[in-house]
Design an enzyme around this catalytic site. Structure first.
Site, short mmCIF file in Angstrom:
data_model
loop_
_atom_site.label_atom_id
_atom_site.label_comp_id
_atom_site.label_asym_id
_atom_site.label_seq_id
_atom_site.Cartn_x
_atom_site.Cartn_y
_atom_site.Cartn_z
N HIS A 1 0.82 -1.21 0.00
CA HIS A 1 0.00 0.00 0.00
C HIS A 1 0.86 1.27 0.00
CE1 HIS A 1 -3.22 2.65 1.97
NE2 HIS A 1 -3.81 2.19 0.90
N LYS B 1 3.32 4.43 -1.03
CA LYS B 1 3.42 5.41 -2.11
C LYS B 1 4.75 6.13 -1.95
CE LYS B 1 -1.24 4.89 -1.57
NZ LYS B 1 -1.92 4.24 -0.44
N ASP C 1 16.57 10.42 -8.79
CA ASP C 1 18.01 10.69 -8.75
C ASP C 1 18.61 10.57 -7.35
OD1 ASP C 1 18.06 11.02 -11.46
OD2 ASP C 1 18.10 13.21 -11.42
N HIS D 1 -8.98 11.50 2.13
CA HIS D 1 -8.13 10.30 2.02
C HIS D 1 -6.78 10.54 2.69
CE1 HIS D 1 -5.84 7.10 -0.28
NE2 HIS D 1 -6.93 6.44 0.08
N LYS E 1 -3.77 10.94 5.44
CA LYS E 1 -3.34 10.20 6.63
C LYS E 1 -2.25 11.02 7.32
CE LYS E 1 -3.78 7.02 2.96
NZ LYS E 1 -5.07 6.54 3.07
N ASP F 1 1.59 18.39 19.65
CA ASP F 1 2.35 19.31 20.51
C ASP F 1 3.34 20.20 19.75
OD1 ASP F 1 0.98 18.17 22.57
OD2 ASP F 1 2.67 17.01 23.36
#
Length: 478
Positions: A213, A215, A220, A395, A397, A402
């Site tokens: 899952h 991404k 380079d 969508h 996450k 603090d």
């Protein structure tokens, strides 16, 4: 004895054996009971479902210790050579946790750009692809064959024709509806394109349940991207009449080496090719020469998956939540917390910490949405401020606490991300990044409605609550 009676006896015996297998696996009691219930009530369907989605492979080691050590050697060398590296005392236990559990080394001198939607992110990505001179590495759950996916594929093909090394890892299940020809076209143009754990009969079974899952994009060895966006047009145009709100990070500096390491481990996993050439870690030269931008932005790139002994990212979440003193802000598209995360959120809220959770008003997975409702009400009763995003499908996450620590990546607050998926998150120990993540959350919160202002959600009828409870009971299986 009739054939029907024989079938019933055999199916019952198989179901009993499957339930014994579930019990002996010693997983969380809630998950054990859920699987036992499904198998007992639907012996044939339940056993098949368990074989495909329930068999636990966490103890299996697909990546050998030897290859892991070789792949992390460069990162370790850079860690040793970093000048004036100071680990904040407050976060040292969390940093050490990731080092000990995940070989996730801390890197300083990072710059971070935050993109809140596809309109911001994809033009920047295409510009970075255009500037590539050595290599492009992509680790992507979904690489759709729509207009956006084709545009990115064309850009990668153009670079491959220029002699740039291009490698793509895509998830076989995440891309289940992508025509084979789409990836064959890239292969024919010299792009090394490999599916992650391809699902083929008869080896179908439990492999379908363990998906990549992540991404991650590295260009380079100097520029990296990590977050929640896939290569699909809906991240730009939205779907079902609503825009998609997601978060992606562009990172430069020492942490790019950690992103590179994460990709190369996955590449070894799928291709069994060990890539450890120094050219993939050009940050080493910059650090040794002292030409890096000097700042105090410390970062760790943490991966987790079902092949490791512990759910590292989930452990990090719990540590951040329980360590919060003033506030803890969390946004996730799916809220199906396991017991440690649920207990941590309720505990710090009851201790007076300002805990806020932001989820979409409507999910893209209706069953998950129903299952999450009772969890959301439960944390509200403990003092957590829950809001539902109304400006589209959320969508993103992101978690921040603090004004000191923040994280963004592919990990959802659900059982699948914590236990079954291969995930990747960036953890930052920097006030500047934390303040920007905090502002991002507050901007989203302003486009949301408090759960306590929705009587139909807070005081649902009996049948609705019953259905929510049934879906919650089965939520460990999602």
């Amino acid at each position: 004895m009739s054939w029907n009676l024989l079938f019933v006896i055999i199916s019952q015996l198989i179901a009993i054996l499957a339930i014994v297998h579930v019990v002996l696996d010693n997983r969380q009691p809630a998950k054990t009971m859920a699987w036992a219930l499904v198998i007992y009530t639907m012996p044939v369907v339940g056993v098949v479902f368990y074989l495909f989605f329930g068999v636990n492979t966490r103890k299996e080691r697909y990546v050998s210790e030897r290859s892991m050590n070789q792949l992390t050697k460069r990162s370790m060398l850079e860690f040793v050579e970093q000048r004036d590296l100071h680990l904040p005392e407050r976060h040292k236990p969390l940093i050490d946790l990731f080092i000990n559990q995940n070989l996730a080394l801390p890197f300083k001198d990072n710059t971070v750009d935050i993109y809140a939607d596809g309109y911001e992110f994809f033009p920047v990505l295409l510009q970075e692809i255009k500037k590539a001179r050595s290599h492009i590495h992509i680790d992507m759950y979904i690489f759709a064959d729509d207009a956006l996916g084709t545009l990115i594929a064309d850009a990668l093909i153009a670079k491959a024709r220029e002699g740039v090394e291009v490698r793509v890892v895509y998830d076989d299940v995440g891309c289940w509806n992508v025509k084979r020809r789409f990836f064959e076209r890239m292969r024919e143009e010299g792009i090394e394109t490999v599916p992650f754990m391809p699902v083929r009969f008869p080896s179908f079974t439990s492999k379908v349940n363990y998906r990549n899952h992540r991404k991650i994009i590295v260009i380079d060895g100097l520029v990296g991207f990590i977050g929640g966006m896939n290569f699909a047009l809906r991240y730009v145009k939205g779907s079902n009449g609503q825009p998609w709100r997601d978060t992606m990070l562009r990172v430069t500096g020492g942490a790019v080496s950690a992103l590179q390491r994460a990709f190369l481990v996955d590449w070894y996993f799928v291709d069994r090719t060990l890539l450890s050439d120094r050219k993939y870690y050009p940050q080493h030269t910059a650090i040794a020469a002292g030409s890096q931008i000097q700042n105090n932005c410390l970062a760790q790139i943490v991966t987790s998956g079902p092949v490791t002994p512990y759910p590292e990212i989930m452990q990090g979440f719990v540590r951040i939540i329980t360590g919060a003193r003033r506030y803890l802000y969390l946004e996730t598209p799916y809220f199906l917390p396991n017991d440690p995360v649920l207990f941590a959120l309720k505990s710090v809220a009851l201790a007076g910490v300002d805990v806020r959770v932001l989820c979409p008003m409507h999910s893209d997975a209706r069953f998950v949405e129903w299952a999450s409702r009772s969890y959301l009400r439960e944390v509200v009763e403990a003092g957590v401020k829950v809001s539902l995003y109304t400006a589209g499908f959320l969508h993103s996450k992101v978690m921040v606490s603090d004004d000191a620590v923040s994280t963004c990546g592919s990990t959802n607050v659900d059982f699948r991300s914590f236990e079954n998926n291969f995930e990747a998150n960036a953890f930052f120990y920097d006030e500047g990044v934390a303040l920007r993540m905090k502002q991002l959350f507050l901007d989203d919160e302003r486009q949301s409605v408090a759960l306590t202002d929705l009587p139909e959600r807070m005081r649902a009828g009996f049948m609705t609550r019953l259905w929510e409870s049934v879906t919650r009971l089965l939520s460990p299986l999602f």
